[in-house]
Design an enzyme around this catalytic site. Sequence first.
Site, PDB file in Angstrom:
ATOM      1  N   SER A 194     -43.938 -20.838 -10.460  1.00 15.27           N
ATOM      2  CA  SER A 194     -44.447 -19.491 -10.128  1.00 15.27           C
ATOM      3  C   SER A 194     -45.765 -19.280 -10.843  1.00 15.27           C
ATOM      4  CB  SER A 194     -43.466 -18.414 -10.611  1.00 15.27           C
ATOM      5  OG  SER A 194     -42.271 -18.476  -9.896  1.00 15.27           O
TER       6      SER A 194
ATOM      7  N   HIS B 150     -41.096 -27.813 -12.551  1.00 18.26           N
ATOM      8  CA  HIS B 150     -40.484 -26.528 -12.926  1.00 18.26           C
ATOM      9  C   HIS B 150     -41.580 -25.526 -13.250  1.00 18.26           C
ATOM     10  CE1 HIS B 150     -36.102 -27.550 -13.636  1.00 18.26           C
ATOM     11  NE2 HIS B 150     -36.639 -28.695 -13.227  1.00 18.26           N
TER      12      HIS B 150
ATOM     13  N   ASP C  83     -29.097 -25.555 -11.825  1.00 15.42           N
ATOM     14  CA  ASP C  83     -30.421 -25.585 -12.474  1.00 15.42           C
ATOM     15  C   ASP C  83     -30.241 -25.549 -13.997  1.00 15.42           C
ATOM     16  OD1 ASP C  83     -33.233 -25.428 -12.607  1.00 15.42           O
ATOM     17  OD2 ASP C  83     -33.195 -23.232 -12.642  1.00 15.42           O
TER      18      ASP C  83
ATOM     19  N   ASN D  64     -39.711 -25.881  -8.273  1.00 15.40           N
ATOM     20  CA  ASN D  64     -38.839 -24.771  -8.657  1.00 15.40           C
ATOM     21  C   ASN D  64     -39.596 -23.450  -8.767  1.00 15.40           C
ATOM     22  OD1 ASN D  64     -37.037 -26.843  -9.018  1.00 15.40           O
ATOM     23  ND2 ASN D  64     -36.403 -26.223 -11.070  1.00 15.40           N
TER      24      ASN D  64
ATOM     25  N   SER E 153     -28.707 -21.108 -11.923  1.00 21.82           N
ATOM     26  CA  SER E 153     -28.792 -21.410 -13.362  1.00 21.82           C
ATOM     27  C   SER E 153     -27.444 -21.085 -14.009  1.00 21.82           C
ATOM     28  CB  SER E 153     -29.882 -20.554 -14.006  1.00 21.82           C
ATOM     29  OG  SER E 153     -29.482 -19.194 -13.987  1.00 21.82           O
TER      30      SER E 153
ATOM     31  N   THR F  42     -39.561 -16.900 -10.861  1.00 22.43           N
ATOM     32  CA  THR F  42     -40.271 -15.666 -11.251  1.00 22.43           C
ATOM     33  C   THR F  42     -40.963 -14.967 -10.070  1.00 22.43           C
ATOM     34  OG1 THR F  42     -40.553 -16.534 -13.466  1.00 22.43           O
ATOM     35  CG2 THR F  42     -42.066 -14.784 -12.811  1.00 22.43           C
TER      36      THR F  42
ATOM     37  N   GLU G 180     -34.108 -34.306 -17.032  1.00 17.35           N
ATOM     38  CA  GLU G 180     -35.369 -33.744 -17.561  1.00 17.35           C
ATOM     39  C   GLU G 180     -35.802 -34.500 -18.802  1.00 17.35           C
ATOM     40  OE1 GLU G 180     -35.830 -29.455 -18.046  1.00 17.35           O
ATOM     41  OE2 GLU G 180     -37.120 -29.759 -19.788  1.00 17.35           O
TER      42      GLU G 180
HETATM   43  P1  13P Z   1     -40.430 -19.995 -12.693  1.00 16.14           P
HETATM   44  O1  13P Z   1     -39.509 -18.845 -12.935  1.00 16.14           O
HETATM   45  O2  13P Z   1     -41.554 -20.020 -13.672  1.00 16.14           O
HETATM   46  O3  13P Z   1     -40.851 -20.085 -11.289  1.00 16.14           O
HETATM   47  O4  13P Z   1     -39.577 -21.340 -13.014  1.00 16.14           O
HETATM   48  C1  13P Z   1     -38.476 -21.642 -12.230  1.00 16.14           C
HETATM   49  C2  13P Z   1     -37.775 -22.851 -12.717  1.00 16.14           C
HETATM   50  O5  13P Z   1     -38.355 -23.798 -13.200  1.00 16.14           O
HETATM   51  C3  13P Z   1     -36.314 -22.896 -12.568  1.00 16.14           C
HETATM   52  O6  13P Z   1     -35.759 -24.048 -13.108  1.00 16.14           O
HETATM   53  O1  G3H Z   2     -35.508 -21.962 -15.364  1.00 22.31           O
HETATM   54  C1  G3H Z   2     -34.992 -20.847 -15.424  1.00 22.31           C
HETATM   55  C2  G3H Z   2     -34.746 -20.064 -14.193  1.00 22.31           C
HETATM   56  O2  G3H Z   2     -35.815 -19.186 -13.933  1.00 22.31           O
HETATM   57  C3  G3H Z   2     -33.431 -19.346 -14.322  1.00 22.31           C
HETATM   58  O3  G3H Z   2     -33.529 -18.320 -15.240  1.00 22.31           O
HETATM   59  O4  G3H Z   2     -31.626 -18.651 -16.813  1.00 22.31           O
HETATM   60  O5  G3H Z   2     -32.637 -16.371 -16.442  1.00 22.31           O
HETATM   61  O6  G3H Z   2     -31.251 -17.448 -14.665  1.00 22.31           O
HETATM   62  P1  G3H Z   2     -32.177 -17.668 -15.821  1.00 22.31           P
HETATM   63 ZN    ZN Z   3     -36.795 -24.847 -14.793  1.00 25.82          ZN
END
Ligand code: 13P
Ligand code: G3H
Ligand code: ZN
Length: 284
Positions: free
Chosen positions: A211, A208, A82, A230, A50, A233, A134
């Site tokens: 989790s 996305h 990401d 994705n 990210s 979490t 997206e």
């Molecule tokens: P989660 O943290 O809810 O698994 O989402 C991950 C995600 O979508 C990263 O782009």
């Molecule tokens: O979609 C978000 C991901 O979980 C990344 O999170 O921006 O805190 O690294 P972050």
């Molecule tokens: Zn995401």
Amino acid sequence: MPLVTLKEVLAAAEAGGFAVGAFNANNLEIVQAIVEAAEAERSPVILQASQGALKYAGIKYIAALARVAAETSSVPVVLHLDHGTSFAQTMQCLRHGFTSVMFDGSGHVLEENIAATRRVVEVAQAMGASVEGELGKIGGTEDDISVDEREALLTDPQEARRFVEETEVDALAVAIGTAHGPYKGMPRLDFDRLAAIDRLTAVPLVLHGASGVPDDSICRAVALGVRKINIDTDLRQAFTGGVRRALLDGGSEYDPRKILGPAKEAMKAVVREKIRLFGCSGKA
Ligand code: 13P
Ligand code: G3H
Ligand code: ZN
């Protein structure tokens, strides 16, 4: 083997009817946990960073860690940005060897999202890299919204068709009711919407916020065309839980390797479970 593109691994997933896990990485131990898990499962894998990860670790470290992980492994590894929201940063990632970028234009109105995403696609295509777009807004679980507000945020299937045709993205992230972070209640996925989007678009779909989504919902989403899933979490919780246990059990332990090592193994176990759930085990 060298890093491969998202397009390549998702084409195999489309042909085989499974989904490839995209796991967020921020440091050495996380990169190792993800790629070692993929290797153990003989599975392709997507390492994603990210904007926060790039700020935390530095783009050069992330690119180098992923490159070494791929080169020393025998399964296909993708390095993907990401939720990139800046044109300049997506370009910087491509220059540093990312084989795929997500341009998240979901904060813009449709026309602007299409134009901004298309601009990224034109450069990425020329450089042999892939692009995920997206459409719709994937919220955070902290968002407290009404039913009507929720509907308005979800991906519109007709808009998805137009978005994919005009941008030529390689994958499309859809908003169908999942959210980033831990869920407060049970996530409710709009499978009819997912089916309609899949009918009207010809690209692999991305889920996305996966989790905490129950296993049966994940399997249903894969059956309806989701090809990239994705997860962040669940990995964070596994890693941090591992650190807590190591600190509690270790008493006066002060060697970081004795704390981060078990945390990495805990994360690796979760990545392996997800890979199996997505039907990706043995697909490398
Ligand atoms: P989660 O943290 O809810 O698994 O989402 C991950 C995600 O979508 C990263 O782009
Ligand atoms: O979609 C978000 C991901 O979980 C990344 O999170 O921006 O805190 O690294 P972050
Ligand atoms: Zn995401």
